[in-house]
Design an enzyme around this catalytic site. Structure first.
Site, mmCIF file in Angstrom:
data_model
loop_
_atom_site.group_PDB
_atom_site.id
_atom_site.type_symbol
_atom_site.label_atom_id
_atom_site.label_comp_id
_atom_site.label_asym_id
_atom_site.label_seq_id
_atom_site.Cartn_x
_atom_site.Cartn_y
_atom_site.Cartn_z
ATOM 1 N N ASN A 10 0.842 -1.201 0.000
ATOM 2 C CA ASN A 10 0.000 0.000 0.000
ATOM 3 C C ASN A 10 0.879 1.253 0.000
ATOM 4 O O ASN A 10 0.697 2.168 0.804
ATOM 5 C CB ASN A 10 -0.965 -0.007 1.191
ATOM 6 C CG ASN A 10 -2.061 1.036 1.045
ATOM 7 O OD1 ASN A 10 -2.269 1.588 -0.040
ATOM 8 N ND2 ASN A 10 -2.771 1.316 2.125
ATOM 9 N N GLU A 36 1.305 -3.137 -5.048
ATOM 10 C CA GLU A 36 0.843 -1.766 -4.758
ATOM 11 C C GLU A 36 2.015 -0.881 -4.337
ATOM 12 O O GLU A 36 2.041 -0.309 -3.256
ATOM 13 C CB GLU A 36 -0.284 -1.781 -3.711
ATOM 14 C CG GLU A 36 -1.248 -0.642 -3.953
ATOM 15 C CD GLU A 36 -2.534 -0.705 -3.115
ATOM 16 O OE1 GLU A 36 -3.242 0.307 -3.144
ATOM 17 O OE2 GLU A 36 -2.813 -1.725 -2.463
ATOM 18 N N ASP A 149 -1.970 -10.060 -4.105
ATOM 19 C CA ASP A 149 -3.281 -9.596 -3.658
ATOM 20 C C ASP A 149 -4.256 -9.894 -4.790
ATOM 21 O O ASP A 149 -4.251 -9.212 -5.810
ATOM 22 C CB ASP A 149 -3.202 -8.097 -3.344
ATOM 23 C CG ASP A 149 -4.539 -7.498 -2.964
ATOM 24 O OD1 ASP A 149 -5.539 -8.242 -2.929
ATOM 25 O OD2 ASP A 149 -4.586 -6.286 -2.707
ATOM 26 N N ASN A 151 -7.551 -9.881 -4.390
ATOM 27 C CA ASN A 151 -8.752 -9.077 -4.155
ATOM 28 C C ASN A 151 -10.046 -9.889 -4.222
ATOM 29 O O ASN A 151 -11.103 -9.366 -4.575
ATOM 30 C CB ASN A 151 -8.803 -7.883 -5.117
ATOM 31 C CG ASN A 151 -8.187 -6.634 -4.498
ATOM 32 O OD1 ASN A 151 -8.543 -6.269 -3.381
ATOM 33 N ND2 ASN A 151 -7.258 -6.003 -5.194
ATOM 34 N N HIS A 247 -2.392 -4.443 4.662
ATOM 35 C CA HIS A 247 -2.239 -5.895 4.475
ATOM 36 C C HIS A 247 -1.125 -6.395 5.393
ATOM 37 O O HIS A 247 -0.237 -5.634 5.772
ATOM 38 C CB HIS A 247 -1.836 -6.231 3.039
ATOM 39 C CG HIS A 247 -2.871 -5.930 2.013
ATOM 40 N ND1 HIS A 247 -3.559 -6.906 1.331
ATOM 41 C CD2 HIS A 247 -3.326 -4.751 1.518
ATOM 42 C CE1 HIS A 247 -4.382 -6.351 0.467
ATOM 43 N NE2 HIS A 247 -4.254 -5.035 0.567
#
Length: 256
Positions: A10, A36, A149, A151, A247
């Site tokens: 992130n 990310e 990830d 999602n 995360h």
């Protein structure tokens, strides 16, 4: 005995400030897949590119401060591939592949559809393109560990409030059916779930409310692997001693 980690940062700059690279220097992992990045090539410092002597390979999004993936490895890969051949999603920096002998490790960041109906449609387009790609990988006859990830929370056990999320992106019936097809028909293995069937093994928590403190989370970060290497997995953990991101890193060790 490869130790492979998947970590959605992130934002690589944010994660660095929260101690991610300090931790990375102590964890003794062979391969670390990150997602990310939220950074472009000019933003990448030496610490980000080659921390602790690791080899780093990255896929940057064209849009600034958005998406991005990478792989860090102790050994230099035999071959690296950036993107999986989709103009739309390769522009978003979602895929890095690295080959090591007969093992391939991929860092993937699948789209989220939670921000708008438009992004959910993009997520469905990604799923439609990515499943045939994953089938093609199986046909190569190599061992694959695809970290990232995704999602999508696959089953009810994989998120705290599943009843309240049946109509929400990340737990839609179409998304869950896609994951089931990936495992039951294409033949990949959910390595984490194969090792640990306990509930509440979440890897992501909303920043709203007290989600992290109350462990109201989702399991959306995976090691998706071919059966051969999946059968050699022997230890799994979700690292929560420090918080680098929304995360948590997913750590799995495999026998050589």
């Amino acid at each position: 005995m490869p130790k492979i980690i998947s970590a959605n940062l992130n934002g690589i700059r944010s994660a660095a400030k929260k101690g991610f690279f300090n931790w990375m220097g102590t964890i003794d992992a062979d391969i670390i897949c990150v997602q990310e990045l939220k950074a472009q090539a000019p933003d990448m410092t030496e610490e980000f590119l080659n921390p602790h002597g690791y080899h780093g390979h990255f896929h940057y999004a064209e849009k600034k401060g958005y998406s991005g993936t990478g792989i860090y490895s102790k050994l230099a890969p035999d071959r690296v591939e950036i993107g999986f051949g989709s103009p739309e999603f390769d522009a978003e920096g979602r895929y890095v592949r690295a080959d090591f002998g007969n093992l391939t490790v991929i860092s993937v960041y699948c789209p989220s559809g939670s921000s708008s109906e438009e992004r959910q449609l993009a997520k469905f387009r990604f799923m439609e393109l990515f499943l045939p790609h994953l089938e093609q990988l199986r046909a190569e006859g190599r061992e694959f560990v695809i970290c990232g990830d995704w999602n999508i929370a696959h089953k009810e056990i994989d998120l705290k409030n599943w009843k309240g999320n049946l109509k929400n992106s990340g737990f839609l019936p179409e998304e869950r059916a896609w994951m089931t097809k990936l495992f039951d028909e294409v033949g990949y293995v959910d390595v984490h779930r194969g090792l640990d069937q306990r509930p509440e093994q979440y890897t992501w928590w909303s920043n709203r409310g007290q989600a992290y403190a109350k462990n109201v989370g989702w399991r959306i970060d995976y090691h998706v692997a071919t059966p051969g290497i999946a059968s050699k997995a022997h230890t799994v953990s979700v690292y929560k001693d420090e918080k680098f991101s929304d995360h948590a890193p997913l750590i799995i060790e495999y026998h050589a």
